[in-house]
Design a protein around this motif. Sequence first.
Motif, short mmCIF file in Angstrom:
data_model
loop_
_atom_site.label_atom_id
_atom_site.label_comp_id
_atom_site.label_asym_id
_atom_site.label_seq_id
_atom_site.Cartn_x
_atom_site.Cartn_y
_atom_site.Cartn_z
N ALA A 95 36.79 33.68 44.92
CA ALA A 95 37.27 33.95 46.28
C ALA A 95 38.55 33.20 46.62
CB ALA A 95 36.18 33.65 47.30
N ASN A 96 38.56 31.89 46.45
CA ASN A 96 39.75 31.12 46.79
C ASN A 96 40.85 31.33 45.77
OD1 ASN A 96 41.14 29.25 48.50
ND2 ASN A 96 40.86 27.72 46.91
N SER A 97 40.49 31.24 44.51
CA SER A 97 41.46 31.42 43.44
C SER A 97 40.78 32.23 42.34
CB SER A 97 41.88 30.06 42.90
OG SER A 97 42.76 30.20 41.82
N ILE A 146 34.75 34.60 59.07
CA ILE A 146 33.72 35.46 59.63
C ILE A 146 32.37 34.77 59.45
CG2 ILE A 146 32.62 37.73 59.50
CD1 ILE A 146 35.23 38.59 57.96
N TYR A 147 31.77 34.36 60.56
CA TYR A 147 30.49 33.66 60.50
C TYR A 147 29.35 34.59 60.92
CZ TYR A 147 33.09 29.33 59.99
OH TYR A 147 33.90 28.35 59.54
N ASN A 148 28.18 34.33 60.37
CA ASN A 148 26.97 35.04 60.75
C ASN A 148 26.06 34.05 61.46
OD1 ASN A 148 24.95 36.97 60.97
ND2 ASN A 148 24.19 36.65 58.90
N GLY A 149 25.94 34.20 62.77
CA GLY A 149 25.09 33.30 63.54
C GLY A 149 25.53 31.86 63.43
N SER A 150 24.57 30.98 63.12
CA SER A 150 24.87 29.54 63.07
C SER A 150 25.14 29.03 61.66
CB SER A 150 23.70 28.76 63.68
OG SER A 150 22.52 29.00 62.92
N ILE A 172 36.64 35.77 54.92
CA ILE A 172 37.83 35.42 55.69
C ILE A 172 38.70 36.66 55.76
CG2 ILE A 172 39.91 33.98 55.78
CD1 ILE A 172 38.37 31.91 54.09
N THR A 173 39.09 37.03 56.98
CA THR A 173 40.01 38.14 57.15
C THR A 173 41.40 37.55 57.31
OG1 THR A 173 38.36 39.56 58.19
CG2 THR A 173 40.66 40.09 58.63
N ILE A 174 42.33 38.05 56.49
CA ILE A 174 43.71 37.60 56.61
C ILE A 174 44.60 38.78 56.99
CG2 ILE A 174 43.51 35.56 55.14
CD1 ILE A 174 44.60 37.08 52.83
N ASN A 175 45.48 38.50 57.95
CA ASN A 175 46.42 39.49 58.45
C ASN A 175 47.82 38.91 58.40
OD1 ASN A 175 43.86 39.65 60.49
ND2 ASN A 175 44.52 41.65 59.81
N GLY A 176 48.76 39.76 58.09
CA GLY A 176 50.16 39.34 58.13
C GLY A 176 51.05 40.54 58.41
N THR A 227 39.96 41.53 53.92
CA THR A 227 38.86 40.60 54.09
C THR A 227 38.38 40.18 52.72
OG1 THR A 227 38.17 41.55 56.21
CG2 THR A 227 36.53 40.27 55.00
N ILE A 228 38.31 38.89 52.52
CA ILE A 228 37.85 38.31 51.25
C ILE A 228 36.44 37.79 51.49
CG2 ILE A 228 38.26 36.51 49.53
CD1 ILE A 228 41.26 36.67 50.70
N LEU A 229 35.48 38.33 50.75
CA LEU A 229 34.09 37.91 50.92
C LEU A 229 33.82 36.61 50.19
CD1 LEU A 229 32.28 41.34 50.53
CD2 LEU A 229 32.94 40.15 52.64
N ASN A 230 32.92 35.82 50.76
CA ASN A 230 32.50 34.58 50.15
C ASN A 230 31.28 34.88 49.27
OD1 ASN A 230 31.83 31.97 49.50
ND2 ASN A 230 31.66 31.23 51.60
N PRO A 231 31.42 34.90 47.95
CA PRO A 231 30.32 35.28 47.07
C PRO A 231 29.07 34.43 47.25
CG PRO A 231 32.36 35.17 45.84
CD PRO A 231 32.63 34.60 47.20
N LEU A 232 29.21 33.20 47.72
CA LEU A 232 28.06 32.33 47.91
C LEU A 232 27.06 32.91 48.90
CD1 LEU A 232 29.80 28.84 48.23
CD2 LEU A 232 28.39 29.64 46.35
#
Length: 85
Positions: free
Chosen positions: A22-24, A51-55, A62-66, A77-82
């Motif tokens: 995800a990051n690299s 992008i958080y789900n609840g608590s 993470i959605t990135i816009n430019g 949007t890059i999903l967090n595989p964890l």
Amino acid sequence: GNQLGGSGSDARNLVTIQQNPANSPVMRGYENQVSSAVEQGQVVRYSATPIYNGSELAPRGITINGSGSQGFTLDVTILNPLLNR
């Protein structure tokens, strides 16, 4: 991202996301596109929104816009595989 002038030590600028892939290389690849547009003379408005789900403490993604002054655009949007198994 650090390469875009963000702080790598300010907790307000950091979220937990899986390093590989995800990051690299994924996030870094998009940050490279933004950096390249700036190097070519564009003024780029850039945002990265977790992008958080609840608590949950780690974001689902993470959605990135430019958008650049000479036509550069980015909206992904890059999903967090964890957390997206």
